[in-house]
Design an enzyme around this catalytic site. Sequence first.
Site, PDB file in Angstrom:
ATOM      1  N   ASP A 107       0.959  -1.496   0.161  1.00  0.00           N
ATOM      2  CA  ASP A 107       0.426  -0.438  -0.205  1.00  0.00           C
ATOM      3  C   ASP A 107       0.805   0.724  -0.088  1.00  0.00           C
ATOM      4  O   ASP A 107       1.914   1.049   1.216  1.00  0.00           O
ATOM      5  CB  ASP A 107      -0.900   0.052   1.135  1.00  0.00           C
ATOM      6  CG  ASP A 107      -2.137   0.326   1.107  1.00  0.00           C
ATOM      7  OD1 ASP A 107      -1.938   2.007   0.734  1.00  0.00           O
ATOM      8  OD2 ASP A 107      -2.845   0.503   1.392  1.00  0.00           O
ATOM      9  N   ASP A 133      -3.134  -3.233  -2.295  1.00  0.00           N
ATOM     10  CA  ASP A 133      -4.012  -2.459  -3.035  1.00  0.00           C
ATOM     11  C   ASP A 133      -4.048  -1.725  -3.808  1.00  0.00           C
ATOM     12  O   ASP A 133      -2.600  -1.721  -4.909  1.00  0.00           O
ATOM     13  CB  ASP A 133      -3.049  -0.930  -2.089  1.00  0.00           C
ATOM     14  CG  ASP A 133      -4.059   0.249  -2.415  1.00  0.00           C
ATOM     15  OD1 ASP A 133      -5.616   0.081  -2.309  1.00  0.00           O
ATOM     16  OD2 ASP A 133      -4.046   1.119  -2.331  1.00  0.00           O
ATOM     17  N   MET A 191      -5.417   0.768  -5.692  1.00  0.00           N
ATOM     18  CA  MET A 191      -5.480   2.549  -5.760  1.00  0.00           C
ATOM     19  C   MET A 191      -3.883   3.113  -5.086  1.00  0.00           C
ATOM     20  O   MET A 191      -3.507   3.817  -4.092  1.00  0.00           O
ATOM     21  CB  MET A 191      -5.965   3.805  -5.134  1.00  0.00           C
ATOM     22  CG  MET A 191      -7.091   3.154  -5.681  1.00  0.00           C
ATOM     23  SD  MET A 191      -7.938   4.237  -7.003  1.00  0.00           S
ATOM     24  CE  MET A 191      -8.166   5.988  -6.104  1.00  0.00           C
ATOM     25  N   ASP A 196      17.438 -63.156 -23.587  1.00  0.00           N
ATOM     26  CA  ASP A 196      18.134 -62.108 -24.265  1.00  0.00           C
ATOM     27  C   ASP A 196      18.102 -62.279 -25.900  1.00  0.00           C
ATOM     28  O   ASP A 196      17.469 -64.025 -26.303  1.00  0.00           O
ATOM     29  CB  ASP A 196      19.941 -62.347 -24.238  1.00  0.00           C
ATOM     30  CG  ASP A 196      20.363 -61.815 -24.387  1.00  0.00           C
ATOM     31  OD1 ASP A 196      20.813 -60.662 -24.269  1.00  0.00           O
ATOM     32  OD2 ASP A 196      21.251 -61.702 -25.797  1.00  0.00           O
ATOM     33  N   ILE A 197      18.078 -61.350 -26.762  1.00  0.00           N
ATOM     34  CA  ILE A 197      17.643 -61.729 -28.421  1.00  0.00           C
ATOM     35  C   ILE A 197      18.961 -62.308 -28.585  1.00  0.00           C
ATOM     36  O   ILE A 197      20.153 -61.351 -28.533  1.00  0.00           O
ATOM     37  CB  ILE A 197      17.503 -60.492 -28.760  1.00  0.00           C
ATOM     38  CG1 ILE A 197      16.038 -59.587 -28.008  1.00  0.00           C
ATOM     39  CG2 ILE A 197      17.517 -60.821 -30.662  1.00  0.00           C
ATOM     40  CD1 ILE A 197      15.785 -58.413 -28.605  1.00  0.00           C
ATOM     41  N   ASN A 202      21.142 -55.243 -35.596  1.00  0.00           N
ATOM     42  CA  ASN A 202      21.380 -53.900 -36.219  1.00  0.00           C
ATOM     43  C   ASN A 202      22.566 -53.240 -37.444  1.00  0.00           C
ATOM     44  O   ASN A 202      22.312 -52.696 -37.593  1.00  0.00           O
ATOM     45  CB  ASN A 202      22.384 -53.613 -34.600  1.00  0.00           C
ATOM     46  CG  ASN A 202      21.247 -53.004 -33.597  1.00  0.00           C
ATOM     47  OD1 ASN A 202      20.358 -52.382 -34.403  1.00  0.00           O
ATOM     48  ND2 ASN A 202      21.460 -53.058 -32.916  1.00  0.00           N
ATOM     49  N   GLU A 247      19.494 -55.713 -25.483  1.00  0.00           N
ATOM     50  CA  GLU A 247      18.505 -56.613 -25.276  1.00  0.00           C
ATOM     51  C   GLU A 247      17.995 -57.690 -24.376  1.00  0.00           C
ATOM     52  O   GLU A 247      17.867 -58.826 -24.977  1.00  0.00           O
ATOM     53  CB  GLU A 247      19.098 -56.609 -27.101  1.00  0.00           C
ATOM     54  CG  GLU A 247      20.300 -56.872 -27.329  1.00  0.00           C
ATOM     55  CD  GLU A 247      20.635 -58.177 -27.235  1.00  0.00           C
ATOM     56  OE1 GLU A 247      21.679 -57.857 -25.673  1.00  0.00           O
ATOM     57  OE2 GLU A 247      20.911 -59.096 -27.103  1.00  0.00           O
TER      58      GLU A 247
HETATM   59  P1  GH3 Z   1      23.666 -63.061 -28.127  1.00  0.00           P
HETATM   60  O1  GH3 Z   1      22.609 -63.955 -29.240  1.00  0.00           O
HETATM   61  O2  GH3 Z   1      24.385 -63.560 -27.837  1.00  0.00           O
HETATM   62  O3  GH3 Z   1      23.038 -62.502 -27.737  1.00  0.00           O
HETATM   63  O4  GH3 Z   1      24.143 -61.638 -29.501  1.00  0.00           O
HETATM   64  P2  GH3 Z   1      24.423 -60.421 -29.580  1.00  0.00           P
HETATM   65  O5  GH3 Z   1      24.412 -59.856 -31.040  1.00  0.00           O
HETATM   66  O6  GH3 Z   1      22.787 -59.961 -29.263  1.00  0.00           O
HETATM   67  O7  GH3 Z   1      24.104 -59.796 -28.394  1.00  0.00           O
HETATM   68  P3  GH3 Z   1      25.603 -58.295 -28.255  1.00  0.00           P
HETATM   69  O8  GH3 Z   1      25.760 -57.861 -26.588  1.00  0.00           O
HETATM   70  O9  GH3 Z   1      27.288 -58.529 -28.847  1.00  0.00           O
HETATM   71  O10 GH3 Z   1      24.542 -57.236 -28.741  1.00  0.00           O
HETATM   72  C1  GH3 Z   1      24.433 -56.989 -28.711  1.00  0.00           C
HETATM   73  C2  GH3 Z   1      23.475 -54.988 -29.414  1.00  0.00           C
HETATM   74  O11 GH3 Z   1      22.492 -54.641 -28.551  1.00  0.00           O
HETATM   75  C3  GH3 Z   1      24.314 -54.634 -29.344  1.00  0.00           C
HETATM   76  C4  GH3 Z   1      23.837 -53.230 -29.530  1.00  0.00           C
HETATM   77  O12 GH3 Z   1      24.327 -52.786 -30.572  1.00  0.00           O
HETATM   78  C5  GH3 Z   1      22.421 -53.640 -29.799  1.00  0.00           C
HETATM   79  N1  GH3 Z   1      21.632 -52.515 -28.830  1.00  0.00           N
HETATM   80  C6  GH3 Z   1      21.431 -53.046 -27.999  1.00  0.00           C
HETATM   81  N2  GH3 Z   1      20.415 -51.682 -27.619  1.00  0.00           N
HETATM   82  C7  GH3 Z   1      20.065 -51.625 -28.211  1.00  0.00           C
HETATM   83  C8  GH3 Z   1      18.718 -50.333 -28.757  1.00  0.00           C
HETATM   84  O13 GH3 Z   1      18.320 -49.496 -27.466  1.00  0.00           O
HETATM   85  N3  GH3 Z   1      18.155 -50.485 -29.769  1.00  0.00           N
HETATM   86  C9  GH3 Z   1      19.199 -50.925 -31.089  1.00  0.00           C
HETATM   87  N4  GH3 Z   1      18.655 -50.421 -31.511  1.00  0.00           N
HETATM   88  N5  GH3 Z   1      20.205 -52.094 -31.076  1.00  0.00           N
HETATM   89  C10 GH3 Z   1      21.004 -52.484 -29.926  1.00  0.00           C
HETATM   90 MG    MG Z   2      21.398 -60.691 -27.558  1.00  0.00          MG
END
Ligand code: GH3
Ligand code: MG
Length: 456
Positions: free
Chosen positions: A9, A53, A55, A331-332, A339, A374
């Site tokens: 104020d 205030d 004003m 594991d893939i 890749n 992976e």
């Molecule tokens: P293994 O059968 O013995 O598991 O062989 P691999 O090739 O799957 O295993 P490695 O550990 O040699 O490779 C894993 C790969 O995954 C390496 C990396 O480039 C890839 N990777 C990890 N994270 C990601 C992601 O977020 N995106 C992509 N596109 N690739 C990924």
């Molecule tokens: Mg793998």
Amino acid sequence: MTARVLVVDDLEPNVKLLEAKLRAEYFEVMTALSGEEAIRIAAEQQPDIVLLDVMMPGLDGFETCERLKANEKTWHIPVVMVTALDQQADRVAGLKAGADDFLTKPVQDIALFARVKSLTRFKQMTDELRHRHEAGARMGVLSQADLSKFDEQHATILAVTDCESIPALDQGSEHLPKHISVVYENDARMALEALRRGEPDLVLIDLSMESYDPLRLCSAIRAFDMTRLAPLLAIASRDETRHVVRALELGVSDYLMTPIDSEELAARVRTQLRRMRHIEHLRSSFDQTLEMAIMDQLTGLYNRRFLGAQGSRLVEEAHKSGEPLACLMVDIDHFKMVNDTYGHDAGDHILKEIAARLTTSVRGSDLACRTGGEEFAIIMPRTPRESAHEIANRVLRAVSGDKVKLDDGQTLDVTVSIGVSILHEGDKLATVLKRADEALYRSKQNGRNQVTDEAA
Ligand code: GH3
Ligand code: MG
């Protein structure tokens, strides 16, 4: 409840008067003698509330308020405009300038403490949420709220009254935000039901209702979790001041005195709706940050951090209940090659697809996480070894059974290797995960695309 109040104020005696009243109630008081000074002090000292205030020479109250509300350091601080008696136009202008409330001079103690306390309560409620939100915004994961957007959303007002209608509400519609609908209700119980169903966004309660005790309705609304935060506007006549005080104590958000000015009603409705939407926005963005902290952004599975926290909890529960718990590590196979051959984007696409197939192969109560590039872990409560094997094989088939289609139309075979382990007495989460990982390693060594048990 105490709070730090900034009193603004240009007339020293006015400042002293409010300061004395507030100090007597144990509020901490700061003072400013001009709008410019108020803006500076508000930014530096962060008071909990500003009494401003209207004003003043130089920057008047409206402009000061507008600047406080436009400044990111002060926009969240509630502003109460102090206007000359019955300057209806000033009140409305103040609310339009973004003021949260107003008081008329000479300031009455009841009104003063009611406003200060209710706004302080609101601020305390939002402060924590706001801090988290601002942290999120600084990290670039959340966007700052655009308050003006809130006016564009649809809202329903429930008017609880014995009367046929509230004329000011109907006349005020031109001042209300565009998408507002009004529903009248003369049965308090029905009103409460509608609120619990989440129908109205704001409730107007006529304090002169005779068919039901309106204060009981206010307290009922504030007593339930579902309706605790609903904006509540009370309407009272001049001879019902005691009712108003009681209603404010019960948590009513704001009040209007009859005869109601339609423009003021509209302004107060808009302020309350904005406040509610602001809280909702902060809440949902908080949920969003929380989600980001525990989810893997690429696959939508839980991340390693959440596996650590939630997985440990599941392990503890299993030990306590004596029920079995199983763990899969997945594991893939040869993912690096995928890749390298198809590119990183194709790799990401496959990760998402495999994660989706994992999710549909397990129960909702199982905890599926992406633990690394992976690699995935699945914790399965109440699952004995035999079932774990069945599920592991189901996952194996879900991945290898159908080719994965890439965005460019190419299809490719993907397989996974899996390790299975079971919780043993005394195991920690890390121990049971480690044994599944060792089993997975053997799946890889034995030619991939297979399930191996830790005991094999
Ligand atoms: P293994 O059968 O013995 O598991 O062989 P691999 O090739 O799957 O295993 P490695 O550990 O040699 O490779 C894993 C790969 O995954 C390496 C990396 O480039 C890839 N990777 C990890 N994270 C990601 C992601 O977020 N995106 C992509 N596109 N690739 C990924
Ligand atoms: Mg793998």
